[in-house]
Structures are given as structure tokens and as C-alpha cells.
Scaffold this motif. Structure first.
Motif, short mmCIF file in Angstrom:
data_model
loop_
_atom_site.label_atom_id
_atom_site.label_comp_id
_atom_site.label_asym_id
_atom_site.label_seq_id
_atom_site.Cartn_x
_atom_site.Cartn_y
_atom_site.Cartn_z
N PRO A 1 0.81 -1.23 0.00
CA PRO A 1 0.00 0.00 0.00
C PRO A 1 0.84 1.28 0.00
O PRO A 1 0.49 2.25 -0.67
CB PRO A 1 -0.83 -0.12 1.29
N PHE A 2 1.94 1.26 0.75
CA PHE A 2 2.84 2.41 0.75
C PHE A 2 3.46 2.62 -0.63
O PHE A 2 3.41 3.72 -1.21
CB PHE A 2 3.95 2.24 1.79
N ALA A 3 4.03 1.55 -1.19
CA ALA A 3 4.80 1.67 -2.42
C ALA A 3 3.91 1.98 -3.62
O ALA A 3 4.28 2.78 -4.50
CB ALA A 3 5.58 0.38 -2.67
N LEU A 4 2.74 1.35 -3.69
CA LEU A 4 1.85 1.59 -4.82
C LEU A 4 1.26 3.00 -4.77
O LEU A 4 1.15 3.66 -5.81
CB LEU A 4 0.74 0.54 -4.83
N THR A 5 0.90 3.46 -3.59
CA THR A 5 0.40 4.83 -3.46
C THR A 5 1.49 5.83 -3.86
O THR A 5 1.22 6.81 -4.57
CB THR A 5 -0.06 5.10 -2.02
N LYS A 6 2.70 5.59 -3.40
CA LYS A 6 3.81 6.47 -3.76
C LYS A 6 4.03 6.51 -5.27
O LYS A 6 4.20 7.59 -5.86
CB LYS A 6 5.09 5.99 -3.06
N ALA A 7 4.00 5.34 -5.91
CA ALA A 7 4.23 5.28 -7.35
C ALA A 7 3.14 6.02 -8.13
O ALA A 7 3.40 6.64 -9.16
CB ALA A 7 4.30 3.82 -7.81
N CYS A 8 1.92 5.96 -7.61
CA CYS A 8 0.78 6.59 -8.29
C CYS A 8 0.53 8.03 -7.87
O CYS A 8 -0.40 8.68 -8.38
CB CYS A 8 -0.48 5.77 -8.03
N LEU A 9 1.34 8.54 -6.96
CA LEU A 9 1.07 9.85 -6.39
C LEU A 9 1.02 10.98 -7.43
O LEU A 9 0.14 11.85 -7.33
CB LEU A 9 2.09 10.18 -5.30
N PRO A 10 1.89 11.00 -8.43
CA PRO A 10 1.76 12.08 -9.43
C PRO A 10 0.39 12.07 -10.12
O PRO A 10 -0.17 13.14 -10.38
CB PRO A 10 2.89 11.76 -10.42
N LEU A 11 -0.16 10.90 -10.39
CA LEU A 11 -1.48 10.81 -11.00
C LEU A 11 -2.56 11.27 -10.03
O LEU A 11 -3.49 11.97 -10.41
CB LEU A 11 -1.76 9.37 -11.44
N LEU A 12 -2.43 10.87 -8.77
CA LEU A 12 -3.41 11.26 -7.76
C LEU A 12 -3.39 12.77 -7.55
O LEU A 12 -4.44 13.41 -7.41
CB LEU A 12 -3.14 10.53 -6.45
#
Length: 252
Positions: free
Chosen positions: A132-143
Motif C-alpha cells: 500500500p505504501f509503495a503503490l500509493t507512492k508510485a501513483c502519487l503524481p497521478l493522484l
């Protein structure tokens, strides 16, 4: 914020939104994928077993909703680069991301701490907390680019109130709640971003069947019974709600 009994989501609640769901092949993840699609979202189905994801994909096609995407990945073996690839694929294929439901979970089994191995702990921490940490971080620019983005984590009553024999799973889920509070604080100045935790409680799911095989499934709450909370936290009606732990039952 228990049950949200009086909340009624409009049928276009998630219209034009893109939502990524981990563990979407069965149980709560499948129910959430179908529900989000039914309320207008384009859903990205993550899971480990392609056959199960294809089944959910077909169900969404049958009800005539926006075509879903399938992204299989074994989270236990995933590395940071794998999460970056997911984010890149979402940007290239859909151009946006408005929400993530972190639903994938792994529990090796119930046993005393003295009987649990480092390998088992590593797997449970990897799937339940690091992902959850790593996937959220990877997607953060999109979010960040979304006008209204929501991240929803799945915890457990045993993570909220740790108890014997749940070991690494309990520790990972307790970490999820801490992670959400840290992230909510860091996003405080960004009103388009929010993050919250759901505690499903006792529900008929593959994980529950693994830990309590003798229960009668027909008498239990079904995943669909919890979807009011899942809709509220993912949709725009929860804007301004962040850093919260929301149970899908009255007491915990």
C-alpha cells in the motif's frame, strides 16, 4: 462514523473516475470492483490470478459498464520498479487516476509468535503494508493531478486491537492505520487528496474462511453489505474526511 446507515450514493457517484483496486479477484475486492463500476467508474482490476480477474472483467461487461482493465501482479514478489510500471501503464492507457482501494491481503495462518518465521513475516508485511505504501507512492503524481482523489486502505479489527495468534498480520494492519495518519497529515495542505482506513469486520470472505472455517457463510454479512462505506470513502461526498479509521460495524 459507523455504518453510514443514512448515506445513499447517487448512481453517478463515480462517473468519469478511474479507480485501481488491489485484490479485485474475489471477496471484498470483487464486490468493490463491481460496485464502483456500477456507479460509473472505470476500474483497474489487480490480482494474482488472471482467471479470477477475467471473471470480474466479464461481470462488468455483462452489466454494460465502462470496460475494465486487468493488471495481474504477485505482490509478495513485487519490487519498487513493478509499482512504477503499474503507474506508467495507467497514465499511458487511461491518462488519470482518481482513487485506489488497497484491498489485497495475505495471512499465513494463525499461530503463536514463537512459531512464526521471518519468511512468513516478510510476506505479510510486504503484501499488507509495504505494497500500500509503495503503490500509493508510485501513483502519487497521478493522484495529485486529479481534482478529487481518494485512497482507501483496508485494515482489520485485529490490527486495530491486536490480539494473540495474529502475529505479523496484526502488526502489518496496525502499521496501515499509522501509515494513513502520517499520509493524511502530509496531505493536509492538498485538499484534492484524502486517505482513510476501512475495517470490514466479520464478513464472508476467503480470508475469513481461512481463519474460521467452521462458520456458516449464509448467516454472515456478505461483501455487498459493506459497499455503502466503500462508496462513501471513494466518492466525492467524503471530501474533507482524511486520516480516519472507519469501521463497517458498530463496535470494535
Amino acid at each position: 462514523m459507523n455504518k453510514l446507515e443514512n448515506y445513499s450514493a447517487p448512481k453517478d457517484l463515480l462517473k468519469d473516475r478511474v479507480v485501481l483496486i488491489t485484490g479485485a479477484g474475489q471477496g471484498l475486492g470483487r464486490a468493490a470492483a463491481l460496485t464502483y463500476a456500477n456507479y460509473g467508474a472505470t476500474v483497474i482490476l489487480h490480482g494474482r490470478k488472471v482467471k479470477k480477474l477475467e471473471s470480474v472483467y466479464d461481470e462488468i461487461e455483462t452489466i454494460g459498464k465502462a470496460q475494465a482493465l486487468i493488471y495481474p501482479l504477485d505482490l509478495e514478489q513485487a519490487e519498487e520498479a513493478d509499482f512504477a510500471v503499474i503507474a506508467q501503464a495507467i497514465e499511458q492507457q487511461l491518462g488519470r487516476l482518481d482513487g485506489i482501494l488497497h484491498n489485497a491481503a495475505f495471512l499465513h495462518g494463525l499461530s503463536p509468535l514463537e512459531n512464526q518465521s521471518v519468511e512468513q513475516w516478510r510476506a505479510m508485511l510486504q503484501v499488507n503494508l509495504i505494497t500500500p505504501f509503495a503503490l500509493t507512492k508510485a501513483c502519487l503524481p497521478l493522484l495529485k493531478a486529479s481534482p478529487d482523489a481518494s485512497v482507501v486502505m483496508t485494515s482489520s479489527s485485529h490490527g486495530h486491537k491486536p490480539s494473540a495468534y495474529w502475529g505479523g498480520f496484526t502488526v502489518a494492519k496496525a502499521g496501515v492505520e499509522a501509515l494513513v495518519k502520517v499520509q493524511a497529515d502530509e496531505w493536509e495542505s492538498m485538499p484534492n487528496l484524502r486517505i482513510n482506513t476501512i475495517i470490514p469486520g466479520i464478513v464472508n470472505s476467503p480470508q475469513r474462511a481461512k481463519t474460521h472455517p467452521g462458520e456458516i457463510k449464509q448467516t454472515m454479512r456478505q461483501p455487498e453489505d459493506l459497499m455503502t462505506t466503500y462508496l462513501y470513502l471513494m466518492g466525492p461526498d467524503s471530501k474533507g474526511v482524511s486520516g480516519q479509521t472507519v469501521p463497517c460495524y458498530t463496535e470494535y
